[in-house]
Structures are given as C-alpha cells and as structure tokens.
Motif scaffolding. Structure first.
Motif, PDB file in Angstrom:
ATOM      1  N   UNK A 106       0.824  -1.205   0.000  1.00 18.81           N
ATOM      2  CA  UNK A 106       0.000   0.000   0.000  1.00 18.81           C
ATOM      3  C   UNK A 106       0.862   1.261   0.000  1.00 18.81           C
ATOM      4  N   UNK A 107       1.892   1.308   0.849  1.00 19.91           N
ATOM      5  CA  UNK A 107       2.739   2.505   0.902  1.00 19.91           C
ATOM      6  C   UNK A 107       3.551   2.644  -0.380  1.00 19.91           C
ATOM      7  N   UNK A 108       3.975   1.538  -0.980  1.00 23.69           N
ATOM      8  CA  UNK A 108       4.687   1.619  -2.258  1.00 23.69           C
ATOM      9  C   UNK A 108       3.800   2.267  -3.314  1.00 23.69           C
ATOM     10  N   UNK A 109       2.538   1.904  -3.311  1.00 18.08           N
ATOM     11  CA  UNK A 109       1.609   2.523  -4.248  1.00 18.08           C
ATOM     12  C   UNK A 109       1.475   4.014  -4.028  1.00 18.08           C
ATOM     13  N   UNK A 110       1.523   4.438  -2.790  1.00 20.50           N
ATOM     14  CA  UNK A 110       1.419   5.871  -2.490  1.00 20.50           C
ATOM     15  C   UNK A 110       2.707   6.603  -2.821  1.00 20.50           C
ATOM     16  N   UNK A 111       3.827   5.888  -2.861  1.00 16.82           N
ATOM     17  CA  UNK A 111       5.095   6.519  -3.257  1.00 16.82           C
ATOM     18  C   UNK A 111       5.075   6.824  -4.747  1.00 16.82           C
ATOM     19  N   UNK A 112       4.447   5.947  -5.523  1.00 14.07           N
ATOM     20  CA  UNK A 112       4.269   6.225  -6.944  1.00 14.07           C
ATOM     21  C   UNK A 112       5.349   5.659  -7.839  1.00 14.07           C
ATOM     22  N   UNK A 113       5.712   6.424  -8.859  1.00 14.82           N
ATOM     23  CA  UNK A 113       6.588   5.954  -9.930  1.00 14.82           C
ATOM     24  C   UNK A 113       7.874   5.285  -9.449  1.00 14.82           C
ATOM     25  N   UNK A 114       8.579   5.805  -8.457  1.00 18.27           N
ATOM     26  CA  UNK A 114       9.809   5.129  -8.037  1.00 18.27           C
ATOM     27  C   UNK A 114       9.576   3.709  -7.514  1.00 18.27           C
ATOM     28  N   UNK A 115       8.332   3.384  -7.186  1.00 12.25           N
ATOM     29  CA  UNK A 115       8.023   2.078  -6.598  1.00 12.25           C
ATOM     30  C   UNK A 115       7.433   1.084  -7.592  1.00 12.25           C
ATOM     31  N   UNK A 116       7.323   1.475  -8.861  1.00 13.73           N
ATOM     32  CA  UNK A 116       6.653   0.601  -9.830  1.00 13.73           C
ATOM     33  C   UNK A 116       7.310  -0.766  -9.919  1.00 13.73           C
ATOM     34  N   UNK A 117       8.625  -0.837 -10.016  1.00 13.67           N
ATOM     35  CA  UNK A 117       9.286  -2.138 -10.134  1.00 13.67           C
ATOM     36  C   UNK A 117       9.001  -3.014  -8.919  1.00 13.67           C
ATOM     37  N   UNK A 118       9.054  -2.433  -7.729  1.00 11.43           N
ATOM     38  CA  UNK A 118       8.759  -3.200  -6.514  1.00 11.43           C
ATOM     39  C   UNK A 118       7.318  -3.706  -6.527  1.00 11.43           C
ATOM     40  N   UNK A 119       6.401  -2.891  -7.012  1.00 11.01           N
ATOM     41  CA  UNK A 119       4.996  -3.309  -7.086  1.00 11.01           C
ATOM     42  C   UNK A 119       4.804  -4.417  -8.125  1.00 11.01           C
ATOM     43  N   UNK A 120       5.511  -4.331  -9.226  1.00 13.96           N
ATOM     44  CA  UNK A 120       5.450  -5.406 -10.225  1.00 13.96           C
ATOM     45  C   UNK A 120       5.915  -6.709  -9.588  1.00 13.96           C
ATOM     46  N   UNK A 121       6.976  -6.643  -8.791  1.00 17.22           N
ATOM     47  CA  UNK A 121       7.457  -7.842  -8.096  1.00 17.22           C
ATOM     48  C   UNK A 121       6.423  -8.354  -7.090  1.00 17.22           C
ATOM     49  N   UNK A 122       5.691  -7.443  -6.478  1.00 18.43           N
ATOM     50  CA  UNK A 122       4.641  -7.834  -5.531  1.00 18.43           C
ATOM     51  C   UNK A 122       3.557  -8.669  -6.212  1.00 18.43           C
ATOM     52  N   UNK A 123       3.398  -8.497  -7.511  1.00 22.53           N
ATOM     53  CA  UNK A 123       2.370  -9.250  -8.231  1.00 22.53           C
ATOM     54  C   UNK A 123       2.689 -10.747  -8.278  1.00 22.53           C
ATOM     55  N   UNK A 124       3.906 -11.115  -7.887  1.00 18.04           N
ATOM     56  CA  UNK A 124       4.291 -12.533  -7.846  1.00 18.04           C
ATOM     57  C   UNK A 124       4.380 -13.060  -6.414  1.00 18.04           C
ATOM     58  N   UNK A 125       3.988 -12.264  -5.450  1.00 13.46           N
ATOM     59  CA  UNK A 125       4.075 -12.687  -4.052  1.00 13.46           C
ATOM     60  C   UNK A 125       3.155 -13.889  -3.806  1.00 13.46           C
ATOM     61  N   UNK A 126       3.526 -14.708  -2.835  1.00 17.40           N
ATOM     62  CA  UNK A 126       2.705 -15.880  -2.519  1.00 17.40           C
ATOM     63  C   UNK A 126       1.420 -15.511  -1.788  1.00 17.40           C
ATOM     64  N   UNK A 127       1.367 -14.342  -1.189  1.00 22.84           N
ATOM     65  CA  UNK A 127       0.185 -13.921  -0.438  1.00 22.84           C
ATOM     66  C   UNK A 127      -0.776 -13.169  -1.352  1.00 22.84           C
TER      67      UNK A 127
END
Length: 180
Positions: A86-107
């Motif tokens: 959630x906080x990565x999403x609020x950070x925005x563009x600098x966090x896009x790669x981390x959020x893309x990686x989150x799309x593969x999380x087991x949870x």
C-alpha cells in the motif's frame, strides 16, 4: 474529558501527543535514507497501531525508502507485506518495479494491493500493463478483480495488449476477464 480539541490519545499505558508524533514523522523524513532501515524494521517489531505513523514517514521519505521496502516484502509477515504494498503505491513511480514484483508474491492480499497500487501509480508503462494482465490469470478472484480494475485506470496504453491477450492467450479465465 470529551474535549474535541484534545490532541492526545492513549495506547497501552502511554499517552501520546499527536503533535509530537507529527513532528517525529517530519524529523524522520528530514533524516531520509539513514532512517529507512529502522523504520522498516519497526514495522515488524512495533504494535500495529503505530504502523500508520511509520508508513507515513516512509511515504514522505519517498524513493529512498523503496529498496528497503522491497527487501522487507521478502521477509515480512503477510499483514506487513500488505501495508508495504500500500505505501509503495502511495510513493508512486519510483516504486513501480517493486509493485510489479509484488504481483508474484505468494500472499494473495499482497498481489491484490499491488494491483490496486499499480493502477493508481503513474506513468502507466508497458511493464505495469504486463504485470496487471498477468494478474488477470491469478488463481484468486480478488486479485483478478483488482487487476481488472487497475487496467481500466491505465487507459489507452493497455488497449493493444488487452486485444492481443483476448485473441491469443490460452487461459480462458484470463480471456474472460479481458472481455468483461
């Protein structure tokens, strides 16, 4: 006392002044990068009611906090992973790669929040669209729904990829999500 101007609240046996907490957030934001590891660590060790303040400080620090938050995603509990996404999403563009990686999380909750966050970040890149299309294939309905809603927010950039997915993807669930 039911004074509505009261700026204090009680947690456990301590009374906290909201102005002091706000000032602490500003100090930590001013410290910037050196404060990030301690703040991320505090997400795992502090009571959950302190997390909003910690997360807000990390959001205010911004791009400097992304690498530590991304690393914490690998080791944190599911509840903390959700907060980090959630906080990565609020950070925005600098966090896009981390959020893309989150799309593969087991949870699934992390994937769901990552999809929502990707839809709310800008710019909407091909990498964002690809991650969200992958989310349409997720085994969890909540993740597919979040990915679909996020793809709507990406606008025209997703149209060509969605059309290709509709025509060529072998996964019927994914094609149905695109068609809807």
């Amino acid at each position: 006392d039911n004074n509505t101007d009261q700026k204090e609240y009680c947690t456990g046996d301590k009374l906290w002044d909201k102005d002091v907490i706000w000032e602490a957030e500003n100090v930590l934001q001013g410290i910037g990068l050196p404060a990030v590891p301690g703040l991320v660590s505090a997400l795992e060790t502090s009571p959950k009611d302190k997390h909003p303040n910690i997360l807000e400080a990390l959001r205010k620090i911004g791009a400097h906090s992304v690498p530590s938050l991304a690393q914490a995603l690998k080791i944190s509990s599911p509840a903390v992973k959700e907060e980090i996404a959630s906080v990565l999403g609020r950070i925005g563009e600098p966090a896009i790669l981390a959020l893309v990686l989150c799309m593969s999380d087991t949870d699934k909750s992390v994937r769901m929040h990552a999809a929502t966050a990707l839809g709310n970040t800008t710019p909407h890149t091909k990498k964002v669209v690809a991650a969200l299309i992958k989310g349409l294939k997720d085994g969890e309905e909540e993740v597919r729904k979040s990915a679909k809603e996020a793809l709507i927010l990406t606008g025209n950039i997703a149209v060509a990829d969605l059309a290709k997915t509709l025509k060529t993807d072998p996964d019927p669930v994914c094609r149905r999500q695109v068609a809807e």
